[in-house]
Design a protein around this motif. Structure first.
Motif, PDB file in Angstrom:
ATOM      1  N   ALA A 142       0.832  -1.206   0.000  1.00  0.00           N
ATOM      2  CA  ALA A 142       0.000   0.000   0.000  1.00  0.00           C
ATOM      3  C   ALA A 142       0.866   1.256   0.000  1.00  0.00           C
ATOM      4  N   MET A 143       1.943   1.248   0.790  1.00  0.00           N
ATOM      5  CA  MET A 143       2.835   2.397   0.823  1.00  0.00           C
ATOM      6  C   MET A 143       3.534   2.590  -0.510  1.00  0.00           C
ATOM      7  N   GLU A 144       3.918   1.488  -1.146  1.00  0.00           N
ATOM      8  CA  GLU A 144       4.566   1.600  -2.452  1.00  0.00           C
ATOM      9  C   GLU A 144       3.642   2.267  -3.458  1.00  0.00           C
ATOM     10  N   GLN A 145       2.374   1.873  -3.447  1.00  0.00           N
ATOM     11  CA  GLN A 145       1.415   2.497  -4.358  1.00  0.00           C
ATOM     12  C   GLN A 145       1.198   3.965  -4.016  1.00  0.00           C
ATOM     13  N   ARG A 146       1.197   4.283  -2.741  1.00  0.00           N
ATOM     14  CA  ARG A 146       1.041   5.674  -2.310  1.00  0.00           C
ATOM     15  C   ARG A 146       2.206   6.525  -2.805  1.00  0.00           C
ATOM     16  N   ILE A 147       3.419   5.992  -2.727  1.00  0.00           N
ATOM     17  CA  ILE A 147       4.596   6.710  -3.199  1.00  0.00           C
ATOM     18  C   ILE A 147       4.506   6.956  -4.701  1.00  0.00           C
ATOM     19  N   ARG A 148       4.156   5.917  -5.448  1.00  0.00           N
ATOM     20  CA  ARG A 148       4.070   6.073  -6.907  1.00  0.00           C
ATOM     21  C   ARG A 148       2.991   7.086  -7.292  1.00  0.00           C
ATOM     22  N   LYS A 149       1.877   7.049  -6.602  1.00  0.00           N
ATOM     23  CA  LYS A 149       0.795   7.977  -6.880  1.00  0.00           C
ATOM     24  C   LYS A 149       1.211   9.417  -6.582  1.00  0.00           C
ATOM     25  N   THR A 150       1.927   9.592  -5.474  1.00  0.00           N
ATOM     26  CA  THR A 150       2.376  10.931  -5.095  1.00  0.00           C
ATOM     27  C   THR A 150       3.294  11.531  -6.152  1.00  0.00           C
ATOM     28  N   PHE A 151       4.258  10.753  -6.613  1.00  0.00           N
ATOM     29  CA  PHE A 151       5.193  11.287  -7.604  1.00  0.00           C
ATOM     30  C   PHE A 151       4.540  11.476  -8.965  1.00  0.00           C
ATOM     31  N   ARG A 152       3.563  10.630  -9.316  1.00  0.00           N
ATOM     32  CA  ARG A 152       2.828  10.863 -10.569  1.00  0.00           C
ATOM     33  C   ARG A 152       2.086  12.192 -10.516  1.00  0.00           C
ATOM     34  N   ARG A 153       1.494  12.494  -9.363  1.00  0.00           N
ATOM     35  CA  ARG A 153       0.778  13.759  -9.211  1.00  0.00           C
ATOM     36  C   ARG A 153       1.707  14.959  -9.320  1.00  0.00           C
ATOM     37  N   MET A 154       2.952  14.788  -8.898  1.00  0.00           N
ATOM     38  CA  MET A 154       3.917  15.879  -8.924  1.00  0.00           C
ATOM     39  C   MET A 154       4.568  16.061 -10.293  1.00  0.00           C
ATOM     40  N   SER A 155       4.371  15.106 -11.183  1.00  0.00           N
ATOM     41  CA  SER A 155       5.154  15.077 -12.421  1.00  0.00           C
ATOM     42  C   SER A 155       4.909  16.279 -13.326  1.00  0.00           C
ATOM     43  N   TRP A 156       3.755  16.916 -13.229  1.00  0.00           N
ATOM     44  CA  TRP A 156       3.464  18.023 -14.149  1.00  0.00           C
ATOM     45  C   TRP A 156       4.238  19.293 -13.807  1.00  0.00           C
ATOM     46  N   PHE A 157       4.522  19.520 -12.510  1.00  0.00           N
ATOM     47  CA  PHE A 157       5.211  20.764 -12.160  1.00  0.00           C
ATOM     48  C   PHE A 157       6.694  20.589 -11.852  1.00  0.00           C
ATOM     49  N   LEU A 158       7.163  19.356 -11.689  1.00  0.00           N
ATOM     50  CA  LEU A 158       8.586  19.151 -11.400  1.00  0.00           C
ATOM     51  C   LEU A 158       9.499  19.745 -12.476  1.00  0.00           C
ATOM     52  N   PRO A 159       9.179  19.557 -13.775  1.00  0.00           N
ATOM     53  CA  PRO A 159      10.056  20.147 -14.804  1.00  0.00           C
ATOM     54  C   PRO A 159      10.136  21.667 -14.729  1.00  0.00           C
ATOM     55  N   LEU A 160       9.098  22.317 -14.215  1.00  0.00           N
ATOM     56  CA  LEU A 160       9.102  23.776 -14.128  1.00  0.00           C
ATOM     57  C   LEU A 160      10.114  24.277 -13.103  1.00  0.00           C
ATOM     58  N   LEU A 161      10.392  23.453 -12.092  1.00  0.00           N
ATOM     59  CA  LEU A 161      11.299  23.853 -11.018  1.00  0.00           C
ATOM     60  C   LEU A 161      12.746  23.434 -11.263  1.00  0.00           C
ATOM     61  N   ARG A 162      12.976  22.582 -12.240  1.00  0.00           N
ATOM     62  CA  ARG A 162      14.326  22.060 -12.450  1.00  0.00           C
ATOM     63  C   ARG A 162      15.374  23.131 -12.718  1.00  0.00           C
ATOM     64  N   PRO A 163      15.077  24.179 -13.486  1.00  0.00           N
ATOM     65  CA  PRO A 163      16.115  25.213 -13.709  1.00  0.00           C
ATOM     66  C   PRO A 163      16.581  25.895 -12.435  1.00  0.00           C
ATOM     67  N   THR A 164      15.769  25.866 -11.383  1.00  0.00           N
ATOM     68  CA  THR A 164      16.139  26.508 -10.123  1.00  0.00           C
ATOM     69  C   THR A 164      17.033  25.621  -9.260  1.00  0.00           C
ATOM     70  N   GLY A 165      17.100  24.331  -9.587  1.00  0.00           N
ATOM     71  CA  GLY A 165      17.846  23.388  -8.769  1.00  0.00           C
ATOM     72  C   GLY A 165      17.056  22.856  -7.588  1.00  0.00           C
ATOM     73  N   LEU A 166      15.790  23.274  -7.470  1.00  0.00           N
ATOM     74  CA  LEU A 166      14.980  22.851  -6.322  1.00  0.00           C
ATOM     75  C   LEU A 166      14.451  21.432  -6.467  1.00  0.00           C
ATOM     76  N   THR A 167      14.383  20.935  -7.678  1.00  0.00           N
ATOM     77  CA  THR A 167      13.968  19.551  -7.901  1.00  0.00           C
ATOM     78  C   THR A 167      15.002  18.874  -8.791  1.00  0.00           C
ATOM     79  N   PRO A 168      15.177  17.569  -8.642  1.00  0.00           N
ATOM     80  CA  PRO A 168      16.203  16.878  -9.433  1.00  0.00           C
ATOM     81  C   PRO A 168      15.787  16.742 -10.893  1.00  0.00           C
ATOM     82  N   ARG A 169      16.776  16.514 -11.731  1.00  0.00           N
ATOM     83  CA  ARG A 169      16.512  16.247 -13.149  1.00  0.00           C
ATOM     84  C   ARG A 169      16.277  14.755 -13.346  1.00  0.00           C
ATOM     85  N   MET A 170      15.315  14.249 -12.580  1.00  0.00           N
ATOM     86  CA  MET A 170      14.874  12.858 -12.649  1.00  0.00           C
ATOM     87  C   MET A 170      13.384  12.882 -12.951  1.00  0.00           C
TER      88      MET A 170
END
Length: 272
Positions: A142-170
């Motif tokens: 259940a925790m594994e699925q929760r983790i995957r769901k959380t990062f999928r939800r974050m995937s749309w805005f993570l690229p916007l923050l990458r130039p700042t160094g605040l999020t990884p280029r992963m």
């Protein structure tokens, strides 16, 4: 503070250290003091340590770096595994010609510090583990699925923050896989023997309350796993239990982290 028989350089340096298929952004203050290598949180950057470094002052040699695809400069890699993170410690030390070092890790970095110290007793002055490397079976299906769901939800805005160094280029899957791997490494039957194998001084600085993504008393139940660790290994103690939560500990309780570094350094026998 006791000086130790480590390599030293008088000049401050910053640059890129190649390792495997990538390169890491490294900063080394230089100087003759005890080398302290700071190991970041899972997706954090070396800037998180600035208050600890300022608190300790210039009589220490501070070495910080951004892990693979973290920060603004460290390059991408095909390997974001935990074992790669441990190898990177050796690569940074080799590049800076450091024989022995005191490792300080927060969160994910505490796991790296514990593994490196346990595997390198002749090179580790000691370890300071900041609210991480606490054995607990927190990962289930259940925790594994929760983790995957959380990062999928974050995937749309993570690229916007990458130039700042605040999020990884992963990408979101790579970040989720890294978090899930950490959950497996945290299991009692995995992490317990690693901690039991540490033969150099190690000190925990433990936070209070919750962290980003945790629920209820999850974090305090995880921290309770340290009781058995301390009871089994006389080299390991809890230096401080502080009021800050996991995410704020380096910002608000940096004096406690600095004091744990001093405590470990004072116990070093290899450089006397």
């Amino acid at each position: 503070m006791t000086k130790c028989s480590t390599s030293s350089t008088s000049a401050q340096w910053s640059g890129m250290v190649p390792v495997d298929d990538t390169a890491l952004a490294v900063t080394d203050t230089g100087g003759p003091g005890i080398p302290v290598v700071y190991l970041n949180g899972q997706f954090a950057t070396q800037g998180y340590w600035r208050r600890v470094i300022a608190e300790l002052g210039t009589n220490w040699r501070h070495i910080t770096y951004d892990e693979r695809a973290r920060g603004r400069k460290s390059k991408r890699s095909a390997d974001y595994s935990f074992e790669a993170a441990v190898r990177d410690v050796d690569a940074v030390l080799a590049a800076r010609e450091v024989d022995r070092a005191l490792v300080v890790g927060w969160s994910y970095g505490a796991f790296v510090a514990a593994h490196w110290a346990g595997r390198n007793p002749g090179r580790a002055i000691g370890a300071v583990l900041v609210d991480g490397a606490q054995p607990y079976n927190w990962l289930d299906a259940a925790m594994e699925q929760r983790i995957r769901k959380t990062f999928r939800r974050m995937s749309w805005f993570l690229p916007l923050l990458r130039p700042t160094g605040l999020t990884p280029r992963m990408n979101a899957e790579q970040m989720a896989n890294s978090n899930i791997e950490l959950g497996r490494l945290a299991r009692v039957d995995e992490l317990g023997p690693v901690l039991d194998n540490i033969t150099v001084p190690a000190r925990y600085v433990v936070a209070s309350g919750t962290s980003l993504g945790s629920k209820g008393d999850e974090q305090e139940r995880i921290r309770a796993g340290l009781d058995g660790v301390v009871a089994r290994n006389a080299n390991i103690e809890i230096s401080a239990k502080v009021a800050s939560n996991h995410d704020a500990i380096l910002k608000r309780d940096f004096p406690a982290v600095a004091e744990a570094v001093r405590e470990v350094a004072a116990l070093d026998r290899g450089g006397r």
